[in-house]
Design an enzyme around this catalytic site. Structure first.
Site, PDB file in Angstrom:
ATOM      1  N   ALA A   1      51.504  41.142  43.877  1.00 20.51           N
ATOM      2  CA  ALA A   1      50.403  40.978  44.827  1.00 20.51           C
ATOM      3  C   ALA A   1      49.055  40.993  44.144  1.00 20.51           C
ATOM      4  CB  ALA A   1      50.478  42.086  45.875  1.00 20.51           C
ATOM      5  N   LYS A   2      48.188  40.187  44.683  1.00 15.73           N
ATOM      6  CA  LYS A   2      46.819  40.024  44.200  1.00 15.73           C
ATOM      7  C   LYS A   2      46.093  41.353  43.979  1.00 15.73           C
ATOM      8  CE  LYS A   2      42.863  37.371  45.985  1.00 15.73           C
ATOM      9  NZ  LYS A   2      42.525  36.438  47.076  1.00 15.73           N
ATOM     10  N   ARG A   3      46.213  42.245  44.949  1.00 12.57           N
ATOM     11  CA  ARG A   3      45.450  43.489  44.888  1.00 12.57           C
ATOM     12  C   ARG A   3      45.887  44.410  43.760  1.00 12.57           C
ATOM     13  NH1 ARG A   3      42.992  45.453  49.688  1.00 12.57           N
ATOM     14  NH2 ARG A   3      42.358  47.160  48.328  1.00 12.57           N
ATOM     15  N   ARG A   4      47.166  44.494  43.502  1.00 12.50           N
ATOM     16  CA  ARG A   4      47.626  45.524  42.558  1.00 12.50           C
ATOM     17  C   ARG A   4      48.166  44.986  41.248  1.00 12.50           C
ATOM     18  NH1 ARG A   4      52.173  46.490  46.817  1.00 12.50           N
ATOM     19  NH2 ARG A   4      53.503  44.735  46.311  1.00 12.50           N
TER      20      ARG A   4
ATOM     21  N   PHE B   1      42.534  31.021  43.749  1.00  9.13           N
ATOM     22  CA  PHE B   1      43.072  31.052  42.385  1.00  9.13           C
ATOM     23  C   PHE B   1      44.549  30.700  42.451  1.00  9.13           C
ATOM     24  CE2 PHE B   1      44.176  35.023  44.204  1.00  9.13           C
ATOM     25  CZ  PHE B   1      45.302  35.481  43.542  1.00  9.13           C
TER      26      PHE B   1
END
Length: 471
Positions: free
Chosen positions: A236-239, A15
Site C-alpha cells: 500500500a501507498k501509505r506504508r 504515480f
RNA sequence: GCCCCCAUCGUCCAGCGGCCUAGGACGCCGGCCUUUCACGCCGGUAACACGGGUUCGAAUCCCGUUGGGGGUGCCA
C-alpha cells in the site's frame, strides 16, 4: 491461441505502483508471447483524474520499463456517452433501477428491519424517479451463483445472494468502473482480462452487467497474486515503498526491475532466473502463474540489480550512471566531473554498488578538490597504525620521483614502502592504510592506484603532505 | 459478521502420483582469495501447516481444521 488482445487499465493516482507495473508486465508478456496486442486504457471514470500530469505519471514509468502498448492510450472518460447508453438500456430493460437513498438512510433501514449492514435492494420497488443525485443500481439475481472461470485460480463461484445491488451510475451521472469495465472490454475486443487478485470479487458484477447487456462471449480472466510486504499485507501507498519512479530515482535499472517483477508469481521452467526479456517473453505463459501472494523482497531486487550493474560494459556504466553523478546533488563542482574518469574506474565501482545512486560515494574523493577525514578512520590508520608518519614520508619521497603514468608502478611503490619498513622495523607495517586515509579520508574504498594516477602527482603529493602536517 | 482467495526452506521459484534421501536462487552462517572495502569461488543452514481420506504409492488428488490475505463504497 489466436492473437489475444489484452489491456492494462490503471487508475490515474499520481504515480505508478509496483503492483500495477507487475500487472502491466504480465499483460505485456502474455500479449507478446502470443503475438497479440496490449492496449492502454486509463480508468478515469472519476473525470477529475484526467490531467496530463496524472497520465504522464503512468506513461513515463511504463516507457522507462520498456513496456509498450498498441495504439493510442484510451480514456474511459472519453466514453461517457457509450456508458450512459448502456446504463439507459439496463434501466429500460428492468435490469437496473433508480435509487435516492443516502448511506445513512440505508443504515437506518437495515437497523429498522433488523438486517445486517448492506443494501438489500431497498429501492427495487420504490419507483424512484431519475433526477439530480439519484443513482442507478444493478439488480442482482437473488439466487443461483455467478461463476468466474479464472486461468490462475480455476472456477470460482459466488453465491448471488451475497451480491448486493451495486451502483452503476453515480449521483453526478458518471458511470462506476464495473459498468465501464464491461462495456469497454467488450467494445475494445478484449479477449483476456489480466489484473490483480484484489479485483476478483468484482468480477461477478462485471459479468452480470455483461450478460444483462447481452454482449456475447465473456473474455477469459486471470487474477494475478497480490504483491505483499514483509507482513504479508497488500502493498500500500501509505506504508510501503511502492512508487516505481522512486526505484528509478535510486538507481535501479529498468531491465533489472522488469526481470524481478517477472519472477513474482511466475518462474521459468529451467530455473534460470536472471535472463534477458526476450527469453522471458518466450517462456512466459499465464497457466504457469502461481495463485499465492508474493512478497516484494527488496533484498532480492537488490541482488538482481547488482547483477545487471556488474554486467554493464564500462562505457555503458558511465553513460547510465551519469544522471546520478551530475546534477545539483553531486558532491563535486560540475567542472570536475568527467565521464572518462568514471569509465576508467567503472569496473571497480560496478562490483561495489547495488544501485546507480551509490556510485558517487565511491569516487567523490577523486572528483572533489578537498579531502574530508573520517576521524575514526584517521585514528585507526594514523594514530594507532604503525609507523604512519614514516610511511607517508617515504611514500611521498618516492612518488615525487615518479611520472604517474602507471597505476601498477604506483602500487608497487606504496606497497614496497610497507615491505621495507616491515623488514627494517621487524614488525608488520601496512603502508596502504595511511596512504588511503591521506588521499581519500576514509579507511575503505576503491583500489587506490588507478585513482592516484588520475589524481596526478601534484594533487597526490599535496594530500600526502597535508595529512603528514596533521599528524 | 458475510463473500472470496491462498498455504513447499526466513523469502521467491521448481515439483503438476512413483525420478523427492524434495531441486535452484536470494538471505544468513563458515571457509578460500585479499596489505582497504568489495567481487569471485567453495561449503553449510533451512520447507512439503495440521488431520482425515483416495491410491499399490501423495508435496502432488479430495474433504476438513488451523493460519494468512483480499473484498465487503456513489474508489478502482
Amino acid at each position: 491461441m489466436s492473437s489475444p488482445r489484452v489491456r492494462f487499465a490503471p487508475a490515474p493516482t499520481g504515480f505508478l505502483h509496483v503492483g500495477s507495473a507487475r500487472t502491466a508486465l504480465f499483460n505485456w508478456l502474455f500479449a507478446r508471447h502470443h503475438g497479440g496486442e496490449m492496449l492502454l486504457r486509463v480508468e478515469d471514470t472519476d473525470a477529475a483524474l484526467k490531467t496530463q500530469a496524472y497520465v504522464d505519471a503512468i506513461i513515463e514509468p511504463l516507457r522507462w520499463l520498456g513496456l509498450d502498448w498498441d495504439g493510442e492510450p484510451c480514456f474511459q472518460s472519453d466514453r461517457r456517452d457509450r456508458h450512459a447508453a448502456a446504463i439507459e438500456q439496463l434501466v429500460a430493460e428492468g435490469a437496473a433501477y433508480f435509487c435516492d437513498l443516502t448511506r445513512a438512510e440505508i443504515e437506518q433501514r437495515c437497523a429498522a428491519a433488523g438486517l445486517p449492514a448492506g443494501y438489500h435492494g431497498w429501492s427495487r420497488d420504490r419507483d424512484v424517479a431519475d433526477g439530480p443525485g439519484v443513482v442507478v443500481r444493478f439488480r442482482c439475481p437473488d439466487d443461483g451463483a455467478t461463476v468466474v472461470d479464472d486461468i490462475v485460480r480455476g472456477r470460482v463461484s459466488f453465491p448471488n445472494e451475497s451480491l448486493e445491488d451495486f451502483v452503476i451510475r453515480r449521483g453526478d451521472g458518471s458511470p462506476t468502473f464495473h459498468l465501464a469495465n464491461a462495456v469497454d472490454d467488450h467494445d475494445m475486443g478484449i479477449t483476456h482480462v489480466i489484473r490483480g487478485e484484489d479485483l476478483l470479487n468484482t468480477t461477478p458484477r462485471v459479468q452480470l452487467i455483461w450478460q444483462a447487456l447481452d454482449l456475447g462471449a465473456l473474455p477469459a480472466y486471470a487474477h494475478l497474486p497480490l504483491l505483499v510486504n514483509a507482513k504479508r499485507q497488500k502493498l500500500a501507498k501509505r506504508r510501503d515503498d511502492v512508487s516505481l519512479d522512486d526505484y528509478r530515482a535510486r538507481g535501479y535499472l529498468p531491465e533489472a526491475m522488469v526481470n524481478y517483477l517477472a519472477l513474482l508469481g511466475w518462474g521459468p521452467p529451467d530455473e534460470v532466473e536472471i535472463r534477458p526479456l526476450d527469453e522471458i517473453v518466450e517462456l512466459f505463459d499465464l497457466d504457469a502463474v502461481k495463485p499465492a501472494p508474493a512478497f516484494f523482497d527488496p533484498a532480492r531486487l537488490d541482488h538482481i540489480n547488482a547483477t545487471y550493474i556488474k554486467a554493464l560494459t564500462p562505457e555503458q556504466f558511465a553513460a547510465r550512471a551519469e544522471p546520478f553523478l551530475t546534477g545539483p546533488d553531486a558532491p563535486w563542482p560540475p567542472e570536475r566531473y568527467d565521464r572518462g574518469t568514471v569509465e576508467v574506474l567503472a569496473g571497480e565501482i560496478q562490483q561495489r554498488i547495488v544501485r546507480l545512486g551509490e556510485a558517487a560515494g565511491w569516487i567523490d574523493w577523486v572528483l572533489c578538490s578537498d579531502v574530508t577525514y573520517d576521524e575514526k578512520a584517521w585514528h585507526k590508520a594514523m594514530v594507532k597504525g604503525r609507523a604512519a608518519s614514516q610511511v607517508l614520508e617515504a611514500v611521498e619521497a618516492r612518488l615525487a620521483a615518479d611520472d604517474f603514468t602507471s597505476a601498477e608502478r604506483l602500487e608497487s611503490i606504496v606497497m614496497g614502502v610497507g615491505d621495507e619498513l616491515t623488514e627494517s622495523l621487524g614488525v608488520r607495517v601496512r603502508s596502504q592504510a595511511p596512504v588511503r586515509v591521506a588521499l581519500t579520508g576514509t579507511g575503505a574504498g576503491l583500489p587506490l592506484w588507478e585513482p592516484m594516477r588520475l589524481l596526478g602527482r601534484d594533487e597526490t603529493l599535496r594530500r600526502l603532505r597535508a595529512a603528514r602536517g596533521r599528524l
